[in-house]
Design a protein around this motif. Structure first.
Motif, PDB file in Angstrom:
ATOM      1  N   TYR A  17      11.928   4.141   3.449  1.00 29.70           N
ATOM      2  CA  TYR A  17      13.342   4.191   3.101  1.00 29.70           C
ATOM      3  C   TYR A  17      14.152   3.311   4.027  1.00 29.70           C
ATOM      4  O   TYR A  17      14.027   3.393   5.255  1.00 29.70           O
ATOM      5  N   CYS A  18      14.993   2.458   3.440  1.00 26.58           N
ATOM      6  CA  CYS A  18      15.907   1.602   4.197  1.00 26.58           C
ATOM      7  C   CYS A  18      17.331   2.045   3.879  1.00 26.58           C
ATOM      8  O   CYS A  18      17.818   1.821   2.756  1.00 26.58           O
ATOM      9  N   ALA A  23      17.574  14.595   0.195  1.00 25.30           N
ATOM     10  CA  ALA A  23      18.454  14.314   1.337  1.00 25.30           C
ATOM     11  C   ALA A  23      18.972  12.880   1.299  1.00 25.30           C
ATOM     12  O   ALA A  23      19.913  12.543   2.023  1.00 25.30           O
ATOM     13  N   LEU A  24      18.380  12.033   0.445  1.00 24.31           N
ATOM     14  CA  LEU A  24      18.822  10.638   0.326  1.00 24.31           C
ATOM     15  C   LEU A  24      19.971  10.548  -0.668  1.00 24.31           C
ATOM     16  O   LEU A  24      20.111  11.387  -1.556  1.00 24.31           O
ATOM     17  N   PRO A  25      20.816   9.520  -0.549  1.00 26.27           N
ATOM     18  CA  PRO A  25      21.933   9.369  -1.489  1.00 26.27           C
ATOM     19  C   PRO A  25      21.451   9.275  -2.933  1.00 26.27           C
ATOM     20  O   PRO A  25      20.394   8.707  -3.230  1.00 26.27           O
ATOM     21  N   GLU A  26      22.264   9.827  -3.832  1.00 27.85           N
ATOM     22  CA  GLU A  26      21.882   9.891  -5.237  1.00 27.85           C
ATOM     23  C   GLU A  26      21.743   8.509  -5.867  1.00 27.85           C
ATOM     24  O   GLU A  26      20.956   8.310  -6.792  1.00 27.85           O
ATOM     25  N   ASP A  27      22.509   7.528  -5.364  1.00 29.09           N
ATOM     26  CA  ASP A  27      22.459   6.192  -5.951  1.00 29.09           C
ATOM     27  C   ASP A  27      21.411   5.298  -5.316  1.00 29.09           C
ATOM     28  O   ASP A  27      21.405   4.076  -5.530  1.00 29.09           O
ATOM     29  N   THR A  28      20.494   5.888  -4.525  1.00 26.73           N
ATOM     30  CA  THR A  28      19.402   5.124  -3.930  1.00 26.73           C
ATOM     31  C   THR A  28      18.618   4.390  -5.019  1.00 26.73           C
ATOM     32  O   THR A  28      18.311   4.964  -6.074  1.00 26.73           O
ATOM     33  N   LEU A  55      14.518   3.088  -1.586  1.00 23.59           N
ATOM     34  CA  LEU A  55      13.349   3.917  -1.310  1.00 23.59           C
ATOM     35  C   LEU A  55      12.141   3.321  -2.023  1.00 23.59           C
ATOM     36  O   LEU A  55      12.149   3.187  -3.253  1.00 23.59           O
ATOM     37  N   ILE A  56      11.120   2.921  -1.272  1.00 26.07           N
ATOM     38  CA  ILE A  56       9.836   2.548  -1.869  1.00 26.07           C
ATOM     39  C   ILE A  56       9.027   3.835  -1.935  1.00 26.07           C
ATOM     40  O   ILE A  56       8.509   4.319  -0.932  1.00 26.07           O
ATOM     41  N   SER A  57       8.965   4.415  -3.132  1.00 18.91           N
ATOM     42  CA  SER A  57       8.467   5.787  -3.277  1.00 18.91           C
ATOM     43  C   SER A  57       6.966   5.880  -3.457  1.00 18.91           C
ATOM     44  O   SER A  57       6.400   6.981  -3.401  1.00 18.91           O
ATOM     45  N   GLY A  58       6.285   4.745  -3.687  1.00 19.37           N
ATOM     46  CA  GLY A  58       4.849   4.824  -3.949  1.00 19.37           C
ATOM     47  C   GLY A  58       4.593   5.655  -5.190  1.00 19.37           C
ATOM     48  O   GLY A  58       5.273   5.515  -6.211  1.00 19.37           O
ATOM     49  N   HIS A  94      15.588  -5.562   8.668  1.00 20.48           N
ATOM     50  CA  HIS A  94      15.915  -4.191   8.280  1.00 20.48           C
ATOM     51  C   HIS A  94      14.970  -3.172   8.901  1.00 20.48           C
ATOM     52  O   HIS A  94      13.803  -3.473   9.173  1.00 20.48           O
ATOM     53  N   ASP A  95      15.491  -1.961   9.087  1.00 19.46           N
ATOM     54  CA  ASP A  95      14.693  -0.825   9.550  1.00 19.46           C
ATOM     55  C   ASP A  95      14.266   0.005   8.345  1.00 19.46           C
ATOM     56  O   ASP A  95      15.088   0.350   7.484  1.00 19.46           O
ATOM     57  N   TRP A  96      12.981   0.326   8.311  1.00 24.85           N
ATOM     58  CA  TRP A  96      12.420   1.158   7.249  1.00 24.85           C
ATOM     59  C   TRP A  96      11.837   2.423   7.882  1.00 24.85           C
ATOM     60  O   TRP A  96      10.987   2.332   8.757  1.00 24.85           O
ATOM     61  N   ARG A  97      12.289   3.578   7.425  1.00 26.31           N
ATOM     62  CA  ARG A  97      11.793   4.860   7.938  1.00 26.31           C
ATOM     63  C   ARG A  97      10.705   5.396   7.015  1.00 26.31           C
ATOM     64  O   ARG A  97      10.869   5.415   5.796  1.00 26.31           O
ATOM     65  N   THR A  98       9.588   5.821   7.599  1.00 18.35           N
ATOM     66  CA  THR A  98       8.500   6.388   6.810  1.00 18.35           C
ATOM     67  C   THR A  98       8.800   7.849   6.490  1.00 18.35           C
ATOM     68  O   THR A  98       9.344   8.589   7.311  1.00 18.35           O
ATOM     69  N   ILE A  99       8.448   8.257   5.279  1.00 24.23           N
ATOM     70  CA  ILE A  99       8.611   9.646   4.821  1.00 24.23           C
ATOM     71  C   ILE A  99       7.263  10.099   4.288  1.00 24.23           C
ATOM     72  O   ILE A  99       6.783   9.604   3.267  1.00 24.23           O
ATOM     73  N   VAL A 100       6.629  11.034   4.986  1.00 23.06           N
ATOM     74  CA  VAL A 100       5.311  11.490   4.559  1.00 23.06           C
ATOM     75  C   VAL A 100       5.459  12.453   3.379  1.00 23.06           C
ATOM     76  O   VAL A 100       6.389  13.257   3.323  1.00 23.06           O
ATOM     77  N   GLY A 101       4.549  12.333   2.428  1.00 24.46           N
ATOM     78  CA  GLY A 101       4.507  13.240   1.279  1.00 24.46           C
ATOM     79  C   GLY A 101       3.091  13.743   1.077  1.00 24.46           C
ATOM     80  O   GLY A 101       2.118  13.017   1.318  1.00 24.46           O
ATOM     81  N   HIS A 102       2.966  14.976   0.645  1.00 21.07           N
ATOM     82  CA  HIS A 102       1.651  15.590   0.455  1.00 21.07           C
ATOM     83  C   HIS A 102       1.455  15.987  -1.014  1.00 21.07           C
ATOM     84  O   HIS A 102       2.389  16.034  -1.787  1.00 21.07           O
ATOM     85  N   GLY A 103       0.209  16.250  -1.351  1.00 23.63           N
ATOM     86  CA  GLY A 103      -0.107  16.715  -2.697  1.00 23.63           C
ATOM     87  C   GLY A 103      -0.827  15.681  -3.530  1.00 23.63           C
ATOM     88  O   GLY A 103      -1.821  15.986  -4.192  1.00 23.63           O
ATOM     89  N   HIS A 104      -0.348  14.446  -3.504  1.00 24.70           N
ATOM     90  CA  HIS A 104      -1.013  13.372  -4.247  1.00 24.70           C
ATOM     91  C   HIS A 104      -2.099  12.718  -3.410  1.00 24.70           C
ATOM     92  O   HIS A 104      -3.122  12.273  -3.936  1.00 24.70           O
ATOM     93  N   ALA A 105      -1.884  12.641  -2.118  1.00 30.01           N
ATOM     94  CA  ALA A 105      -2.811  12.028  -1.170  1.00 30.01           C
ATOM     95  C   ALA A 105      -2.583  12.716   0.184  1.00 30.01           C
ATOM     96  O   ALA A 105      -1.581  13.407   0.374  1.00 30.01           O
ATOM     97  N   PRO A 106      -3.508  12.549   1.132  1.00 24.72           N
ATOM     98  CA  PRO A 106      -3.398  13.298   2.397  1.00 24.72           C
ATOM     99  C   PRO A 106      -2.098  13.064   3.157  1.00 24.72           C
ATOM    100  O   PRO A 106      -1.442  14.014   3.597  1.00 24.72           O
ATOM    101  N   GLU A 107      -1.705  11.800   3.343  1.00 24.08           N
ATOM    102  CA  GLU A 107      -0.501  11.475   4.105  1.00 24.08           C
ATOM    103  C   GLU A 107       0.208  10.289   3.458  1.00 24.08           C
ATOM    104  O   GLU A 107       0.371   9.233   4.067  1.00 24.08           O
TER     105      GLU A 107
END
Length: 337
Positions: free
Chosen positions: A194-195, A239-244, A201-204, A176-189
């Motif tokens: 997301y597959c 932007a991800l599907p609601e049933d993720t 979605l592995i949301s951390g 499988h392909d997993w795309r990284t999604i950077v998020g800010h506020g809780h940690a630097p990067e």
């Protein structure tokens, strides 16, 4: 109308066991020595082995649980969402035990070194002085000093080398392909994964089902707006599907991510209104507002650290929005609405 939040699993796995949650994905649950008493880790099928997503806090019971889970299995790599001890803590140990290298964003790798080595304003001394300026009393400051570098207890070693993760990068893990999604506020990067093929979605720590992740201002960036960054980041998940299927670091896997994003926006908006009302009379410091923001007493230095950082984050957010004014007098920082 967004779909309600739903939980496919009624219970979490026991330490040392792995529970399948999707094709090629297994769920591990490891203990933590805090009020937040667990972290979820994930194993992704990766050829003839498994890639770990996050590693756990550096405790002997967690090492024992890892050994039980990995008996007869090969670990190919450790993909770490961010630098906090419950996520990065055992990356070096796992590398020594299995040869699995670390994959992490550069900002997280560097921040970990800064905190472990107490460099510049990433030190305990800088933190307590920052909190003193925001009105924290000497008794609670002494508790933070006595606590010491709690980060290093959870991350006793950091791998000497790493594979750098970038936002929007596609990782081929097994089939499988997993795309990284950077998020800010809780940690630097902070990197979520997301597959699209699996709808997972592995949301951390960026999207948790029942609590809001800690958002703190750090002494190294005292005027920062991490809450604004966090709220903007979680909007990207819409932007991800609601049933993720969302696999969070704390709490059970869930569906209904659009609803959860809306709940988090509403929660922080309501907390901001409470702070604005509390500061409508005389100016108040962040320390005075801890009990207002959390509506309870904070019992220990570990939680005091998070509570102070989060109180300042909400106040800075309101200041950036033009709804709160910062007043600095005689070394004390206070806010008025």
């Amino acid at each position: 109308m967004n779909a309600p939040i739903a939980y496919p699993h009624e219970t979490s796995p026991a330490p040392g066991t792995a529970v399948p949650v999707a094709p090629g994905i297994e769920w591990l649950c490891m203990p933590l020595p805090f009020a937040l008493n667990h972290i979820n880790l994930w194993l992704l099928a990766d050829g003839d082995g498994f890639a770990a997503v996050d590693t756990g806090f550096a405790l002997d019971p967690i090492k024992a649980a890892w050994k039980s889970v990995l008996a007869g299995r090969r670990l190919t790599r450790s993909v770490v969402t961010h630098c906090h001890p419950d996520h990065l803590g055992l990356a070096a140990w796992l590398e020594e035990e299995t040869g699995a290298g670390l994959w992490i964003a550069q900002g997280e790798y560097q921040a970990a070194h800064m905190i472990v080595e107490q460099i510049a304003n990433y030190s305990i001394g800088a933190m307590v002085e920052f909190f003193r300026q925001h009105g924290l009393d000497e008794a609670r400051i002494d508790g933070l000093v006595q606590r010491g570098n709690g980060y290093k207890k959870g991350v006793p070693a950091i791998p000497a080398t790493y594979r750098r993760l970038f936002d929007g990068q596609v990782l081929k893990i097994g089939e499988h392909d997993w795309r990284t999604i950077v998020g800010h506020g809780h940690a630097p990067e902070h990197m979520s994964l997301y597959c699209a093929e699996l709808g997972v979605l592995i949301s951390g720590d960026m999207l948790l089902p029942r609590i809001s992740t800690n958002i703190s201002v750090m002494a190294s960036n005292p005027h920062g707006d991490p809450l604004g960054l966090f709220l903007a980041s979680i909007n990207d998940f819409c932007a991800l599907p609601e049933d993720t299927l969302v696999l969070p670091s704390h709490g059970r896997p869930f569906r209904g991510l659009h609803t959860r994003v809306a709940e988090l926006h509403a929660h922080h908006a309501e907390r901001c209104e409470v702070l604005l009302a509390a500061c409508a009379g005389r100016p108040k410091s962040a320390a005075e507002l801890i009990s207002v923001l959390f509506n309870r007493e904070i019992p220990d230095p570990h939680q005091t650290m998070f509570a102070m950082g989060e109180a300042i984050a909400h106040l800075n957010y309101l200041e950036h929005a033009g709804k709160m004014q910062r007043i600095e007098e005689n070394g004390l920082i206070r806010y008025t609405s």
